[in-house]
Enzyme design. Sequence first.
Site, PDB file in Angstrom:
ATOM      1  N   THR A   1       5.671 -10.150  -6.414  1.00  0.00           N
ATOM      2  CA  THR A   1       5.599 -10.401  -6.011  1.00  0.00           C
ATOM      3  C   THR A   1       6.797 -11.694  -6.145  1.00  0.00           C
ATOM      4  OG1 THR A   1       5.339 -11.011  -2.999  1.00  0.00           O
ATOM      5  CG2 THR A   1       3.595 -10.748  -5.230  1.00  0.00           C
ATOM      6  N   ASP A   2       7.524 -11.662  -5.093  1.00  0.00           N
ATOM      7  CA  ASP A   2       7.881 -13.765  -4.975  1.00  0.00           C
ATOM      8  C   ASP A   2       6.810 -14.664  -4.908  1.00  0.00           C
ATOM      9  OD1 ASP A   2       7.342 -13.118  -2.666  1.00  0.00           O
ATOM     10  OD2 ASP A   2      10.102 -13.799  -2.217  1.00  0.00           O
ATOM     11  N   GLU A   3       5.538 -13.446  -3.777  1.00  0.00           N
ATOM     12  CA  GLU A   3       4.819 -14.711  -3.483  1.00  0.00           C
ATOM     13  C   GLU A   3       4.092 -15.198  -4.749  1.00  0.00           C
ATOM     14  OE1 GLU A   3       2.629 -13.441  -0.451  1.00  0.00           O
ATOM     15  OE2 GLU A   3       4.259 -12.141   0.470  1.00  0.00           O
TER      16      GLU A   3
ATOM     17  N   TYR B   1      -3.795 -12.844  -1.206  1.00  0.00           N
ATOM     18  CA  TYR B   1      -2.666 -11.755  -1.141  1.00  0.00           C
ATOM     19  C   TYR B   1      -2.185 -12.094  -2.942  1.00  0.00           C
ATOM     20  CZ  TYR B   1       1.288  -9.141  -2.079  1.00  0.00           C
ATOM     21  OH  TYR B   1       2.547  -8.218  -2.616  1.00  0.00           O
TER      22      TYR B   1
ATOM     23  N   LYS C   1      -2.471 -10.959  -6.806  1.00  0.00           N
ATOM     24  CA  LYS C   1      -0.963 -10.571  -7.967  1.00  0.00           C
ATOM     25  C   LYS C   1      -0.575 -11.182  -8.910  1.00  0.00           C
ATOM     26  CE  LYS C   1       1.526  -7.244  -6.516  1.00  0.00           C
ATOM     27  NZ  LYS C   1       1.412  -6.009  -6.781  1.00  0.00           N
TER      28      LYS C   1
HETATM   29  P1  NAD Z   1       2.104  -0.575   0.957  1.00  0.00           P
HETATM   30  O1  NAD Z   1       1.187  -1.100   1.619  1.00  0.00           O
HETATM   31  O2  NAD Z   1       2.976   0.437   1.659  1.00  0.00           O
HETATM   32  O3  NAD Z   1       1.808   0.651   0.096  1.00  0.00           O
HETATM   33  C1  NAD Z   1       0.534   0.431  -0.828  1.00  0.00           C
HETATM   34  C2  NAD Z   1       0.074   2.007  -1.438  1.00  0.00           C
HETATM   35  O4  NAD Z   1      -0.911   1.242  -2.129  1.00  0.00           O
HETATM   36  C3  NAD Z   1      -0.508   2.931  -0.755  1.00  0.00           C
HETATM   37  O5  NAD Z   1      -0.119   4.136  -0.741  1.00  0.00           O
HETATM   38  C4  NAD Z   1      -2.088   2.455  -0.706  1.00  0.00           C
HETATM   39  O6  NAD Z   1      -2.703   4.015  -0.175  1.00  0.00           O
HETATM   40  C5  NAD Z   1      -2.097   2.471  -2.152  1.00  0.00           C
HETATM   41  N1  NAD Z   1      -3.633   1.799  -2.653  1.00  0.00           N
HETATM   42  C6  NAD Z   1      -3.905   1.010  -1.845  1.00  0.00           C
HETATM   43  N2  NAD Z   1      -4.761   0.766  -2.333  1.00  0.00           N
HETATM   44  C7  NAD Z   1      -4.965   1.801  -3.288  1.00  0.00           C
HETATM   45  C8  NAD Z   1      -5.769   1.560  -5.073  1.00  0.00           C
HETATM   46  N3  NAD Z   1      -7.331   1.121  -4.998  1.00  0.00           N
HETATM   47  N4  NAD Z   1      -5.731   2.889  -5.735  1.00  0.00           N
HETATM   48  C9  NAD Z   1      -4.694   3.785  -5.360  1.00  0.00           C
HETATM   49  N5  NAD Z   1      -3.803   3.729  -4.533  1.00  0.00           N
HETATM   50  C10 NAD Z   1      -3.890   2.239  -3.486  1.00  0.00           C
HETATM   51  O7  NAD Z   1       2.807  -2.123  -0.073  1.00  0.00           O
HETATM   52  P2  NAD Z   1       4.431  -1.787   0.065  1.00  0.00           P
HETATM   53  O8  NAD Z   1       5.121  -2.771   0.854  1.00  0.00           O
HETATM   54  O9  NAD Z   1       4.652  -0.755  -0.919  1.00  0.00           O
HETATM   55  O10 NAD Z   1       4.156  -2.497  -1.912  1.00  0.00           O
HETATM   56  C11 NAD Z   1       4.024  -1.641  -3.087  1.00  0.00           C
HETATM   57  C12 NAD Z   1       3.753  -2.887  -4.495  1.00  0.00           C
HETATM   58  O11 NAD Z   1       5.573  -3.632  -4.203  1.00  0.00           O
HETATM   59  C13 NAD Z   1       2.485  -3.816  -4.127  1.00  0.00           C
HETATM   60  O12 NAD Z   1       2.086  -3.999  -5.130  1.00  0.00           O
HETATM   61  C14 NAD Z   1       2.914  -5.366  -3.235  1.00  0.00           C
HETATM   62  O13 NAD Z   1       2.093  -6.353  -3.660  1.00  0.00           O
HETATM   63  C15 NAD Z   1       4.700  -5.446  -3.827  1.00  0.00           C
HETATM   64  N6  NAD Z   1       5.662  -5.480  -3.225  1.00  0.00           N
HETATM   65  C16 NAD Z   1       5.695  -5.550  -1.804  1.00  0.00           C
HETATM   66  C17 NAD Z   1       6.999  -6.206  -1.420  1.00  0.00           C
HETATM   67  C18 NAD Z   1       7.062  -6.252  -0.014  1.00  0.00           C
HETATM   68  O14 NAD Z   1       7.838  -6.687   1.318  1.00  0.00           O
HETATM   69  N7  NAD Z   1       6.753  -4.858   0.764  1.00  0.00           N
HETATM   70  C19 NAD Z   1       7.340  -6.990  -1.740  1.00  0.00           C
HETATM   71  C20 NAD Z   1       7.349  -7.356  -3.181  1.00  0.00           C
HETATM   72  C21 NAD Z   1       6.873  -6.802  -4.197  1.00  0.00           C
HETATM   73  O1  DAU Z   2       7.621 -11.701  -0.373  1.00  0.00           O
HETATM   74  C1  DAU Z   2       7.351 -10.373  -0.930  1.00  0.00           C
HETATM   75  C2  DAU Z   2       6.277 -10.424   0.367  1.00  0.00           C
HETATM   76  O2  DAU Z   2       6.617 -10.024   1.240  1.00  0.00           O
HETATM   77  C3  DAU Z   2       4.838  -8.941  -0.101  1.00  0.00           C
HETATM   78  O3  DAU Z   2       4.804  -9.117  -1.795  1.00  0.00           O
HETATM   79  C4  DAU Z   2       3.798  -8.593   1.380  1.00  0.00           C
HETATM   80  O4  DAU Z   2       2.983  -7.906   0.248  1.00  0.00           O
HETATM   81  C5  DAU Z   2       4.551  -8.162   2.228  1.00  0.00           C
HETATM   82  O5  DAU Z   2       3.806  -7.663   3.548  1.00  0.00           O
HETATM   83  C6  DAU Z   2       5.699  -9.960   2.229  1.00  0.00           C
HETATM   84  O6  DAU Z   2       4.890 -10.974   2.707  1.00  0.00           O
HETATM   85  P1  DAU Z   2       5.611 -11.560   4.308  1.00  0.00           P
HETATM   86  O7  DAU Z   2       3.670 -12.245   4.436  1.00  0.00           O
HETATM   87  O8  DAU Z   2       6.363 -12.281   3.674  1.00  0.00           O
HETATM   88  O9  DAU Z   2       5.276 -10.238   4.883  1.00  0.00           O
HETATM   89  P2  DAU Z   2       5.289 -10.024   6.959  1.00  0.00           P
HETATM   90  O10 DAU Z   2       6.640  -9.227   7.123  1.00  0.00           O
HETATM   91  O11 DAU Z   2       3.986 -10.463   6.967  1.00  0.00           O
HETATM   92  O12 DAU Z   2       5.901 -11.260   7.266  1.00  0.00           O
HETATM   93  C7  DAU Z   2       7.626 -11.565   7.276  1.00  0.00           C
HETATM   94  C8  DAU Z   2       7.519 -13.127   7.746  1.00  0.00           C
HETATM   95  O13 DAU Z   2       7.575 -12.706   9.353  1.00  0.00           O
HETATM   96  C9  DAU Z   2       6.693 -14.159   7.210  1.00  0.00           C
HETATM   97  O14 DAU Z   2       6.552 -15.388   7.376  1.00  0.00           O
HETATM   98  C10 DAU Z   2       5.300 -14.533   8.642  1.00  0.00           C
HETATM   99  C11 DAU Z   2       6.061 -14.009   9.757  1.00  0.00           C
HETATM  100  N1  DAU Z   2       5.208 -13.176  10.600  1.00  0.00           N
HETATM  101  C12 DAU Z   2       5.006 -11.777  10.241  1.00  0.00           C
HETATM  102  C13 DAU Z   2       4.243 -10.883  11.627  1.00  0.00           C
HETATM  103  C14 DAU Z   2       3.488  -9.802  10.290  1.00  0.00           C
HETATM  104  C15 DAU Z   2       6.008 -13.097  11.839  1.00  0.00           C
HETATM  105  O15 DAU Z   2       6.467 -13.928  12.696  1.00  0.00           O
HETATM  106  N2  DAU Z   2       4.986 -12.452  13.164  1.00  0.00           N
HETATM  107  C16 DAU Z   2       4.526 -11.552  12.599  1.00  0.00           C
HETATM  108  O16 DAU Z   2       4.065 -10.000  13.827  1.00  0.00           O
END
Ligand code: NAD
Ligand code: DAU
Length: 331
Positions: free
Chosen positions: A119-121, A143, A147
């Site tokens: 992730t970019d985070e 988190y 990562k």
């Molecule tokens: P998500 O929360 O939708 O899905 C996570 C999946 O991992 C689920 O199916 C869950 O059951 C499984 N899981 C959790 N713990 C586990 C374990 N111990 N063993 C096996 N499976 C397990 O997540 P997502 O948004 O699809 O993110 C997927 C990946 O991409 C993550 O590694 C996250 O850090 C990364 N990522 C997410 C975003 C985003 O914006 N959502 C952006 C960049 C990177």
């Molecule tokens: O940047 C990549 C990341 O994006 C991934 O690594 C994470 O897994 C994914 O959860 C996401 O993280 P963020 O914290 O950026 O996403 P989130 O959707 O939780 O929040 C997006 C923005 O919106 C953030 O600035 C917080 C704000 N927010 C979020 C929620 C849930 C609100 O203002 N209100 C809300 O209720």
Amino acid sequence: MRLLVCGAAGFIGSTFVRLRLREHGDQITVLDKLTYAGRRETLQDVIGEIRFIHAPIEDAVAVAEAVAGCEAIVNFAAETHVDRSISGPEEFMVTNMQGTHTLLEAARERDLRYVQVSTDEVYGSIDDGSFTEDSHLEPSSPYSASKAGADLLVSSYQHTYGLHTSICRGSNNYGPYQYPEKMIPLMILNALARDQLPVYGDGRNVRNWLYVEDFGRAIGHVLSYGGPGEAYNCGGPDECENLAVVGRIVELTGADPSLVEHVTDRPGHDRRYSLSSEKLQKLGWRAQTRFEEGLAQTVDWYRENAWWWEPIRSGSYRDYYERHYGRALRA
Ligand code: NAD
Ligand code: DAU
């Protein structure tokens, strides 16, 4: 290819599996713990085309069974929600760090290709400009720290054991099948239900939005062309302040703008994320979906797929929502 895809019952992993089956004809084993965020329903349309193993990635025995016959491991499995990592970080350490270690050991024993989805985070917040792969890792939340720890472990396996590992760091994804704790699906479903729209703080935080299929294809590119020990940033084509995102969702759903409520900010809330994706673009990847178009498609998908999200909204998610937002929204 014969792939072990971990965490593919979630949002991005399930998209990746669909793309790989349709566009590459891969043989896929999915290993997933099925946490609150992982659901078999999310893979319903492809379940007959994959092998599914229900187990956590930190279970070395289950991983050994799952990985048999595979050429590569692609790891999506993680605890992913920043807010949950603030209220309860333990699971993040176990899954994101210990689990990654278990997968790396399995890859090392069999000399498998390994791709870590990150992730970019991990870079932290940036006021101006964009992070490159050479930027320092300065994660802010439990988190993102977990990562970043996993990323360092992955790099160490390349450096120490010569394993062919690559890392793909994505910016904020959005699209179908995203669990509604995340900002975009939460706001869409609340707006459709004419519920309040809880914006943290002043709502001026900026995220770099990436359509989930674009990220799925980027990970495929890294799997095919990524160099050993290399990390690749994958940013979306558009940056946007949270308030503007919520405003657009209000327009697309025909909700009343007065539903927007500013609530207490997230502790340690990163102000802005921004990635330079030049290195990945040199491998031939380009984002294809602009935010305006992808957001409209995503709103349509949630409108048309209540079968997927209704059981979530009426299950344990309600307790989470009440715990996390209840008091702030009543105040
Ligand atoms: P998500 O929360 O939708 O899905 C996570 C999946 O991992 C689920 O199916 C869950 O059951 C499984 N899981 C959790 N713990 C586990 C374990 N111990 N063993 C096996 N499976 C397990 O997540 P997502 O948004 O699809 O993110 C997927 C990946 O991409 C993550 O590694 C996250 O850090 C990364 N990522 C997410 C975003 C985003 O914006 N959502 C952006 C960049 C990177
Ligand atoms: O940047 C990549 C990341 O994006 C991934 O690594 C994470 O897994 C994914 O959860 C996401 O993280 P963020 O914290 O950026 O996403 P989130 O959707 O939780 O929040 C997006 C923005 O919106 C953030 O600035 C917080 C704000 N927010 C979020 C929620 C849930 C609100 O203002 N209100 C809300 O209720």
